[in-house]
Scaffold this motif. Structure first.
Motif, mmCIF file in Angstrom:
data_model
loop_
_atom_site.group_PDB
_atom_site.id
_atom_site.type_symbol
_atom_site.label_atom_id
_atom_site.label_comp_id
_atom_site.label_asym_id
_atom_site.label_seq_id
_atom_site.Cartn_x
_atom_site.Cartn_y
_atom_site.Cartn_z
ATOM 1 N N ALA C 119 -94.973 -61.894 -55.279
ATOM 2 C CA ALA C 119 -93.999 -62.408 -56.229
ATOM 3 C C ALA C 119 -92.621 -62.402 -55.591
ATOM 4 O O ALA C 119 -92.309 -61.527 -54.795
ATOM 5 N N TYR C 120 -91.811 -63.393 -55.952
ATOM 6 C CA TYR C 120 -90.451 -63.467 -55.408
ATOM 7 C C TYR C 120 -89.518 -62.678 -56.304
ATOM 8 O O TYR C 120 -89.450 -62.904 -57.504
ATOM 9 N N ARG C 121 -88.830 -61.731 -55.715
ATOM 10 C CA ARG C 121 -87.895 -60.919 -56.483
ATOM 11 C C ARG C 121 -86.599 -60.798 -55.697
ATOM 12 O O ARG C 121 -86.568 -60.990 -54.487
ATOM 13 N N ALA C 122 -85.532 -60.446 -56.418
ATOM 14 C CA ALA C 122 -84.294 -60.089 -55.724
ATOM 15 C C ALA C 122 -84.482 -58.704 -55.127
ATOM 16 O O ALA C 122 -84.945 -57.786 -55.804
ATOM 17 N N THR C 123 -84.174 -58.571 -53.842
ATOM 18 C CA THR C 123 -84.559 -57.326 -53.182
ATOM 19 C C THR C 123 -83.397 -56.394 -52.873
ATOM 20 O O THR C 123 -83.612 -55.206 -52.688
ATOM 21 N N THR C 124 -82.170 -56.939 -52.789
ATOM 22 C CA THR C 124 -81.085 -56.150 -52.208
ATOM 23 C C THR C 124 -80.877 -54.820 -52.909
ATOM 24 O O THR C 124 -80.869 -53.754 -52.289
ATOM 25 N N ARG C 125 -80.773 -54.886 -54.250
ATOM 26 C CA ARG C 125 -80.484 -53.673 -55.016
ATOM 27 C C ARG C 125 -81.609 -52.653 -54.862
ATOM 28 O O ARG C 125 -81.358 -51.459 -54.663
ATOM 29 N N ASP C 126 -82.837 -53.137 -54.913
ATOM 30 C CA ASP C 126 -83.968 -52.194 -54.841
ATOM 31 C C ASP C 126 -84.095 -51.571 -53.463
ATOM 32 O O ASP C 126 -84.459 -50.403 -53.345
ATOM 33 N N ILE C 127 -83.779 -52.358 -52.413
ATOM 34 C CA ILE C 127 -83.808 -51.768 -51.078
ATOM 35 C C ILE C 127 -82.777 -50.658 -50.992
ATOM 36 O O ILE C 127 -83.033 -49.587 -50.428
ATOM 37 N N GLY C 128 -81.612 -50.891 -51.599
ATOM 38 C CA GLY C 128 -80.598 -49.839 -51.617
ATOM 39 C C GLY C 128 -81.113 -48.585 -52.300
ATOM 40 O O GLY C 128 -80.960 -47.472 -51.781
ATOM 41 N N HIS C 129 -81.777 -48.765 -53.447
ATOM 42 C CA HIS C 129 -82.321 -47.598 -54.148
ATOM 43 C C HIS C 129 -83.362 -46.879 -53.298
ATOM 44 O O HIS C 129 -83.375 -45.654 -53.227
ATOM 45 N N PHE C 130 -84.231 -47.671 -52.647
ATOM 46 C CA PHE C 130 -85.267 -47.035 -51.828
ATOM 47 C C PHE C 130 -84.637 -46.256 -50.677
ATOM 48 O O PHE C 130 -85.063 -45.157 -50.365
ATOM 49 N N LEU C 131 -83.612 -46.878 -50.060
ATOM 50 C CA LEU C 131 -83.000 -46.211 -48.912
ATOM 51 C C LEU C 131 -82.338 -44.907 -49.323
ATOM 52 O O LEU C 131 -82.329 -43.947 -48.563
ATOM 53 N N LEU C 132 -81.774 -44.875 -50.514
ATOM 54 C CA LEU C 132 -81.023 -43.678 -50.901
ATOM 55 C C LEU C 132 -81.838 -42.722 -51.763
ATOM 56 O O LEU C 132 -81.341 -41.664 -52.144
ATOM 57 N N ILE C 136 -84.146 -41.191 -47.947
ATOM 58 C CA ILE C 136 -82.802 -40.705 -47.642
ATOM 59 C C ILE C 136 -82.790 -39.939 -46.325
ATOM 60 O O ILE C 136 -81.853 -40.067 -45.528
ATOM 61 N N LEU C 137 -83.871 -39.189 -46.051
ATOM 62 C CA LEU C 137 -83.877 -38.401 -44.810
ATOM 63 C C LEU C 137 -83.919 -39.284 -43.565
ATOM 64 O O LEU C 137 -83.089 -39.125 -42.672
ATOM 65 N N PRO C 138 -84.860 -40.248 -43.490
ATOM 66 C CA PRO C 138 -84.827 -41.158 -42.338
ATOM 67 C C PRO C 138 -83.507 -41.904 -42.214
ATOM 68 O O PRO C 138 -83.005 -42.115 -41.105
ATOM 69 N N PHE C 139 -82.954 -42.265 -43.355
ATOM 70 C CA PHE C 139 -81.695 -43.016 -43.356
ATOM 71 C C PHE C 139 -80.596 -42.193 -42.699
ATOM 72 O O PHE C 139 -79.858 -42.687 -41.833
ATOM 73 N N GLU C 140 -80.527 -40.908 -43.075
ATOM 74 C CA GLU C 140 -79.504 -40.056 -42.468
ATOM 75 C C GLU C 140 -79.806 -39.806 -40.994
ATOM 76 O O GLU C 140 -78.902 -39.742 -40.163
#
Lengths: 112, 385, 175
Positions: C119-132, C136-140
C-alpha cells in the motif's frame, strides 16, 4: 521466468528481488575483477544498494500494516555506505600520496 | 494516461517560464550593474533593452559548438544539462500559490536539498571533461564549496523544519501567516540566525559573488565553463540565473511566509473548486514580489562585495557557519520546548523582533537619504534612461 | 503505464550496473554507478519509499559520488582514462557471480514467503517515529560512528603522518 510477462510487474515482489540479484551480481563481478581500488569501491556500493533495495521491497510487500523497519534499515545502509566511502577514500588518498598508485598490486607490503 | 500528459504539459510550462525568467534576469542584472557603476547598461534591443536576452540567445545559438580535441566528449556534452536539470528539478515542490505548484511532495525541502547535488556532479564533470587545468581547478573548487555549504544550509533548514513540524512546503507556508509577525524570520532569534545562514549558504551554493570562486575570472579564466561555447555555455547561464529564482523562492517560502496573503485560508479552500481565483492570483503576485526583492538583494550583493579567497571561504563555512548553525538548531529545540506557541513570551518576542527588523530597514533608508543630502550627489532616480 | 515506467527504470538500473561491472574506464564505471543509483531511487518511489529515495539521491549523488569522482580525478593523473580499470580474472569471477546469481534466483523461487499487495502511504513522519523509538540506539550509534569517522579521516590525512617517500617510478613491464 514467466513473471516478466504478466500484468502488474511493478506490483510483483519477485521483479524487485530479481533486479536486486542482478545488481548484486554486477557488484560482485566488479569487486572480483578490478585492481583499481576505486573500481572495487564502486562494486561495493552496488552490492550495498542491492541490499537496501531488498529491504525496501520486503517492507513494502511483507506488511499489511505500516511497518517501516525496512525503510529505517535502508537509511542505515545508505548512511553506512557513505561513511565507508569516506574512510576508504581517505585511506586511498593517503596511499596515493605515498605510492603514486591506486592499484592493489602495488600495495602488497604485508604479503609474506 | 491523461495524468502523464498533464504532467508533461506542466513540465514544459515550467521549463519555458524558468528559461524566460532566467533570460529576463540577465538583462535586469546587467541594468542594475550598469546603474551601480554609473553607466547605463544594455538599453538598445526593445524598449529599455528588455529583449536583450533574446538577442543574446540567438547570438549564442549561432556560435560554433566547439568540443576540445582531448576532452571526454560524452561528459563534456552532458555536464551542462545535468547542471540545468539540478536547478530545474528544485522548482518542482516550491509553491507559487495555493495551487500553482507542480507536486506537493511530502519530502519537500529535503528533496530540494537532494536535487542540488546534481549541480555539483554536473559542474565537476564539466570541469574535468574539458581537459583544461583552469576548468579542473574550477570544478574541484566548486564541488568542495557546494558540499561544504550544504551542511550549514541543511542546519538552517532544520530550524524551519522543527518549527513547522513537517518537510512539506505547503504545510510550512500554511503554518506561517501573511503579516511579518507570523513569518518564521521574526518568530525567535534562532530562526533569524537560521535565515542569515541559509541565505549565505544559498549564495555560496549558487556560485554567486562573493562566493564565485569556481568561476573567478581573474584567477581561473572562467572556471568550469571556460571551454564551453554556444548553446552549452548558455545552459550554464540559464542554470545560474534560474538558481537566483530558486534561492529567492526558497528563502521567501521558508522564512517569509511564502504566498500567504491577508485572507483567511481555512480548510475549505483545500477543495480546489471553492477557492476564489483572485486569492490565488494575489498570493502569486505577492510571492513574486518577495522573490524579486531577494533577487534584487542578491544582484546588489554581487556588484558590491569583493570575492573571497578559497581558504577564507572554507573558514567561513566550517569555523563560523557550521558552529553557529549547530547553536541555532540546538537553541530552537530548547525554544520550542520552553516557549510554547501563542504564549506571552512568544508574542513579545515576535513583536519585538518584527519591530526591530522594521526599524533596521527604516534606519537603512534614513542613512541612505542622509548620505545623499550630505554629499549633495546628483541622483537620477528614474531607472529608465 | 506504471509497468512501462517500471520496466524503463529497471532497464536503466541494469544498464548502469552492467556499465559499472564491465567498463574499462574508471570514469565510465563511476557514471554507470551514478545512473544505477538514481534509477534505484526511482525504484524506491515505486515501493512507496519517497523519503528513502530522496535520502539516496542526497547522500549517494551529493556525497558518495562526488567523493568518488574526487578520488578518481585526484588519482588518475597521467593514466589513460579509457583503460585504467582493467578487468582481471574474468573467468573465475564469472563463475562465482553465476553461482551467486543462481543461488539468489533459487532462494527467490523457493522462499515460500507470503506477500501482500503493498500500500502507498506517506512515510516521512513514521520513519521519524521509528528512528526515535524502536531504533533509537542504532540511530545514536550512527552519530557516534560519524564522529569517529570525522576524527579518523582528519587523522589519516594529517601532514605528519604521511611519510612522503620518493615517488617510485611506474613499473613499465608490470601490468
Amino acid at each position: 521466468m514467466n513473471f516478466l510477462f504478466f500484468e502488474g510487474i511493478s506490483q510483483n515482489p519477485n521483479s524487485y528481488l530479481i533486479l536486486a540479484i542482478i545488481i548484486f551480481c554486477a557488484g560482485i563481478f566488479t569487486v572480483l575483477t578490478r585492481k583499481n581500488i576505486i573500481g572495487i569501491l564502486l562494486g561495493i556500493e552496488l552490492m550495498l544498494n542491492a541490499g537496501a533495495l531488498n529491504f525496501i521491497a520486503f517492507s513494502f510487500f511483507r506488511h499489511e500494516s505500516a511497518d517501516y523497519s525496512g525503510h529505517v534499515f535502508a537509511i542505515f545502509v545508505i548512511v553506512l555506505a557513505a561513511a565507508e566511502a569516506v574512510v576508504a577514500l581517505a585511506i586511498l588518498l593517503a596511499v596515493y600520496q605515498q605510492r603514486r598508485s591506486v592499484s592493489t598490486d602495488d600495495i602488497s607490503d604485508l604479503k609474506g | 494516461m491523461t495524468q502523464f500528459i498533464y504532467m508533461f504539459i506542466f513540465a514544459v510550462i515550467y521549463l519555458l517560464s524558468i528559461a524566460v525568467a532566467a533570460g529576463f534576469l540577465t538583462v535586469v542584472e546587467r541594468r542594475i550593474a550598469g546603474r551601480m557603476q554609473s553607466r547605463i547598461g544594455p538599453n538598445r534591443v526593445g524598449p529599455q533593452g528588455i529583449v536583450q536576452w533574446i538577442a543574446d540567445a540567438v547570438k549564442a545559438l549561432q556560435k560554433e559548438d566547439i568540443i576540445p580535441t582531448d576532452a571526454h566528449s560524452f561528459l563534456f556534452k552532458i555536464a551542462p544539462y545535468l547542471v540545468f536539470m539540478g536547478v530545474f528539478l528544485t522548482l518542482v515542490p516550491i509553491p507559487f500559490g495555493a495551487y500553482t505548484l507542480m507536486e506537493n511532495l511530502d519530502t519537500g525541502i529535503f528533496y530540494v536539498l537532494a536535487m542540488a547535488s546534481f549541480v555539483v556532479i554536473g559542474v565537476m564533470m564539466g570541469g574535468w571533461a574539458s581537459n583544461n587545468k583552469w576548468s579542473l581547478l574550477g570544478g574541484m573548487r566548486s564541488a568542495a564549496q557546494m558540499i561544504s555549504y550544504e551542511v550549514p544550509a541543511a542546519l538552517a533548514v532544520f530550524v524551519v523544519v522543527v518549527m513547522a513540524g513537517t518537510l512539506n512546503f505547503q504545510k510550512i507556508v500554511f503554518s506561517q501567516g501573511a503579516s511579518p509577525v507570523d513569518w518564521y524570520v521574526f518568530r525567535n532569534p534562532f530562526a533569524f540566525i537560521a535565515f542569515n545562514i541559509f541565505f549565505i549558504a544559498a549564495l555560496a551554493e549558487g556560485n554567486r559573488v562573493p562566493f564565485d570562486i569556481p568561476e573567478a575570472e581573474s584567477e581561473l579564466v572562467s572556471g568550469y565553463n571556460t571551454e564551453y561555447s554556444g548553446m552549452r555555455f548558455l545552459f550554464f547561464f540559464l542554470a545560474e540565473w534560474g538558481n537566483l529564482v530558486v534561492i529567492g523562492a526558497l528563502v521567501s517560502t521558508l522564512f517569509f511566509g511564502g504566498w500567504n496573503f491577508w485572507f483567511e485560508y481555512t480548510l475549505e479552500f483545500s477543495v480546489p473548486g471553492r477557492y476564489p481565483i483572485r486569492f490565488e492570483v494575489l498570493g502569486f503576485l505577492w510571492f513574486l514580489f518577495k522573490v524579486s526583492i531577494f533577487v534584487f538583494i542578491i544582484i546588489w550583493i554581487r556588484w558590491t562585495l569583493p570575492r573571497l579567497r578559497i581558504d577564507q571561504l572554507m573558514d567561513i563555512c566550517w569555523k563560523y557557519m557550521v558552529p553557529i548553525g549547530l547553536f541555532a538548531s540546538i537553541g530552537i529545540l530548547l525554544w520550542m520546548y520552553f516557549v510554547p506557541e501563542k504564549s506571552l513570551a512568544d508574542t513579545i518576542m515576535r513583536y519585538s523582533m518584527t519591530s526591530f527588523g522594521g526599524l533596521t530597514i527604516l534606519y537603512f533608508f534614513y542613512r541612505v537619504f542622509q548620505n545623499l543630502r550630505v554629499t549633495k550627489a546628483k541622483i537620477y532616480a528614474n531607472p529608465f534612461v | 503505464m506504471k509497468d512501462g515506467i517500471f520496466l524503463c527504470i529497471a532497464a536503466v538500473t541494469v544498464f548502469g550496473a552492467l556499465v559499472t561491472a564491465f567498463s574499462r574506464s574508471i570514469i565510465n564505471a563511476a557514471l554507470g554507478l551514478l545512473l544505477a543509483l538514481v534509477a534505484i531511487a526511482g525504484l524506491y518511489i515505486f515501493l512507496s519509499a519517497d523519503f528513502v529515495a530522496v535520502s539516496q539521491i542526497l547522500i549517494y549523488v551529493g556525497g558518495v559520488m562526488v567523493l568518488l569522482l574526487f578520488g578518481i580525478m585526484l588519482t588518475s593523473g597521467g593514466d589513460n582514462i579509457f583503460s585504467n580499470n582493467p578487468i582481471m580474472g574474468a573467468v573465475p569471477a564469472t563463475l562465482i557471480t553465476t553461482i551467486f546469481g543462481l543461488l539468489g534466483i533459487y532462494v527467490v523461487n523457493t522462499s515460500g514467503l507470503t506477500f501482500y499487495q503493498g500500500a502507498y502511504r506517506a512515510t516521512t513522519r513514521d520513519i521519524g517515529h521509528f528512528l526515535l523509538r524502536e531504533y533509537i540506539l542504532p540511530f545514536e550509534l550512527v552519530s557516534v560512528l560519524i564522529v569517529v569517522l570525522i576524527v579518523g579521516a582528519g587523522v589519516m590525512l594529517r601532514k605528519e603522518l604521511v611519510i612522503v617517500r620518493q615517488a617510485p617510478q611506474k613499473k613499465e613491464g608490470k601490468k
